[in-house]
Design an enzyme around this catalytic site. Structure first.
Site, mmCIF file in Angstrom:
data_model
loop_
_atom_site.group_PDB
_atom_site.id
_atom_site.type_symbol
_atom_site.label_atom_id
_atom_site.label_comp_id
_atom_site.label_asym_id
_atom_site.label_seq_id
_atom_site.Cartn_x
_atom_site.Cartn_y
_atom_site.Cartn_z
ATOM 1 N N ARG A 124 3.277 -2.376 0.316
ATOM 2 C CA ARG A 124 3.963 -2.677 -0.723
ATOM 3 C C ARG A 124 4.360 -1.461 -1.002
ATOM 4 O O ARG A 124 3.899 -0.705 -2.250
ATOM 5 C CB ARG A 124 3.036 -3.507 -1.803
ATOM 6 N N GLN A 129 10.107 -4.266 -0.671
ATOM 7 C CA GLN A 129 9.869 -5.522 -1.863
ATOM 8 C C GLN A 129 10.514 -6.599 -1.336
ATOM 9 O O GLN A 129 10.053 -7.806 -1.685
ATOM 10 C CB GLN A 129 10.609 -4.834 -3.151
ATOM 11 N N ASP A 132 8.412 -8.775 0.524
ATOM 12 C CA ASP A 132 6.889 -8.995 0.224
ATOM 13 C C ASP A 132 6.587 -10.637 -0.232
ATOM 14 O O ASP A 132 6.864 -11.146 -1.366
ATOM 15 C CB ASP A 132 6.740 -8.292 -1.306
ATOM 16 N N SER A 135 3.790 -11.335 -2.860
ATOM 17 C CA SER A 135 4.280 -11.368 -4.160
ATOM 18 C C SER A 135 5.176 -12.556 -4.653
ATOM 19 O O SER A 135 5.048 -13.328 -5.641
ATOM 20 C CB SER A 135 5.393 -10.021 -4.675
ATOM 21 N N TYR A 230 -3.913 -1.256 -6.244
ATOM 22 C CA TYR A 230 -4.786 -2.301 -6.433
ATOM 23 C C TYR A 230 -6.255 -1.936 -7.369
ATOM 24 O O TYR A 230 -6.332 -0.750 -7.647
ATOM 25 C CB TYR A 230 -5.351 -2.664 -5.222
#
Ligand code: NAD
Length: 416
Positions: A124, A129, A132, A135, A230
């Site tokens: 990530r 992006q 991803d 997501s 995270y």
């Protein structure tokens, strides 16, 4: 180079790994694209549109054979191990391959010397992006979770001033403000609800407030930030205090969306049976963490639980309930990952590329993802292998049928 897109066969799976839009782009990259007939049907992409985009449609028996003929196979979910066993050596599989759960598949991919790119392992980082899929799909889950709650709630979400008097807005609590949680907040706000949010990462507070949510302050003696942006696993003492603080908010809430996760750990238990007992009858909990053990003590994967009039929903695969846009975005994620790997009609896996190295689950007979290799008792290779000659990871398009009957490397990757 041949790309094959099969029809997904897992019960309840409605998404597809390529859309007419992405097929068109891949055909422009000189790929021969074959799509199993009906692959896009449940996501509302017609066979005829794949054909117009330049794909060849395969019926079921031709699709069975295509597993062994393709240089690249793109799926949404982990295919059955017996399909992977048909793949030819040096071919590439891309999909949400669930490395934590699919032991048989991982062994088969390593045995067959398939280069498997797991979409959930794509790092990530900013550059990745557009690739991803976690997501893109989590965002759909967050959106859909709020719609589910709104649909099952015996009340309005927005404040309404009517001729019959005023209706107050619904109160929504979102637990966990990662990708799914932030989309849940935005969706609940758009529907007019008041939203309160609990998370252990301080960095989230600003994002929550910018969406119009109210951040529930917790007594953070230590940071809740873990590695890679995270959350860290919090101790039982902290979780108990968090539950005490949140319990009062839940008692006043009409809908609760829980999305709290800690990588590699069971979901933290944030909503106990007693907290549910303190909630208003008619209120709804949607537990998006249900497949990681659940944030709510009462949620059951794929089931609805009615506890004293409080409805606890544990939906399994919400992105599959919005298959058109879920596929549209997922297919773009796959395209963004694959396109840079195409070099003059070949697919090249540059093991020194951070994205490839991160996403590669198996390659050249080994399991490269260290936690999976460890779990399966297989040695993972050293992280960065120098490219030899044309690149150690370079995959030439093998002649048709090549590798089809190649024996698995005996006693190598497949043995514990
Ligand atoms: P996730 O699914 O792992 O977790 C969901 C949320 O639960 C997180 O916000 C986490 O802090 C929260 N949580 C954990 N324990 C909790 C507890 N006890 N109480 C309340 N909340 C708790 O997270 P995610 O959606 O995958 O995203 C996490 C972060 O990853 C993002 O906010 C972002 O920083 C980062 N990210 C980066 C990129 C990128 O750069 N390409 C893309 C996506 C996400």
């Amino acid at each position: 180079m041949k790309l094959f897109v099969p029809r997904e066969r897992r019960p309840g799976e409605t998404r597809v790994a390529a859309t007419p839009e992405t097929v068109k782009k891949l055909v422009k990259e000189r790929l021969e694209v074959a799509v199993e007939r009906g692959a896009g049907r449940s996501a509302f992409f017609a066979d005829a549109d794949y054909e117009s985009a330049g794909a060849t449609l395969l019926d079921e028996s031709a699709a069975d054979a295509a597993w062994g003929d393709a240089d690249l196979v793109a799926t949404v979910t982990a295919p059955p191990a017996d399909r992977a066993r048909r793949m030819k050596a040096g071919s590439v599989l891309v999909g949400l391959l669930a490395p934590h759960a699919e032991d048989e598949l991982v062994r088969a991919l390593a045995d067959r010397r398939v280069g498997a790119l797991a979409m959930e392992l794509v790092p990530r980082i900013s550059r990745a992006q557009s690739m991803d899929a976690l997501s893109s799909q989590a965002s759909i889950a967050g959106y859909k979770a709020v719609l589910l709650a709104a649909y099952r709630l015996p009340r309005y979400f927005p404040l309404l001033m009517t001729a019959a008097g005023t209706v107050p807005p619904a109160k929504v609590v979102v637990m966990g403000a990662g990708v799914a949680g932030l989309q849940a907040i935005a969706t609940a706000k758009r529907l007019g609800a008041q939203v309160e949010v609990s998370d252990v990462r301080e960095a989230v507070k600003e994002q929550v407030e910018s969406l119009g949510g109210k951040f529930i302050e917790l007594p953070m003696e230590e940071s809740g930030e873990g590695a890679g942006g995270y959350a860290r696993e919090m101790g039982e003492d902290f979780l108990r205090r968090q539950r005490e603080i949140v319990a009062g908010r839940l008692a006043a809430a009409d809908a609760v969306i829980t999305t709290a996760l800690v990588p590699g750990k069971p979901a933290p238990k944030l909503v106990t049976r007693e907290m549910v007992a303190g909630m208003k009858p008619g209120s709804v909990i949607v537990d998006l963490a249900v497949e990681q053990g659940g944030n709510c003590e009462l949620s059951r994967a794929g089931e609805e639980v009615d506890e004293g009039g409080v409805l606890v929903l544990g939906p399994r695969n919400l992105p599959a309930e919005m298959p058109h846009d879920a596929s549209l975005l997922y297919a773009r994620n796959v395209l963004a990952l694959v396109r840079p790997l195409l070099v003059e009609g070949r697919i090249e896996l540059d093991l020194e590329d951070e994205v490839v190295a991160g996403a590669l689950l198996t390659h050249d007979g080994t399991v490269r993802h260290a936690p999976t290799a460890e779990r399966l008792g297989m040695a993972a290779p050293a992280p960065a292998e120098p490219a030899a000659g044309g690149g150690a990871g370079s995959v030439e398009p093998a002649p048709a049928g090549a590798g089809e009957a190649e024996p698995a490397p005996a006693g190598e990757a497949g043995s514990p």
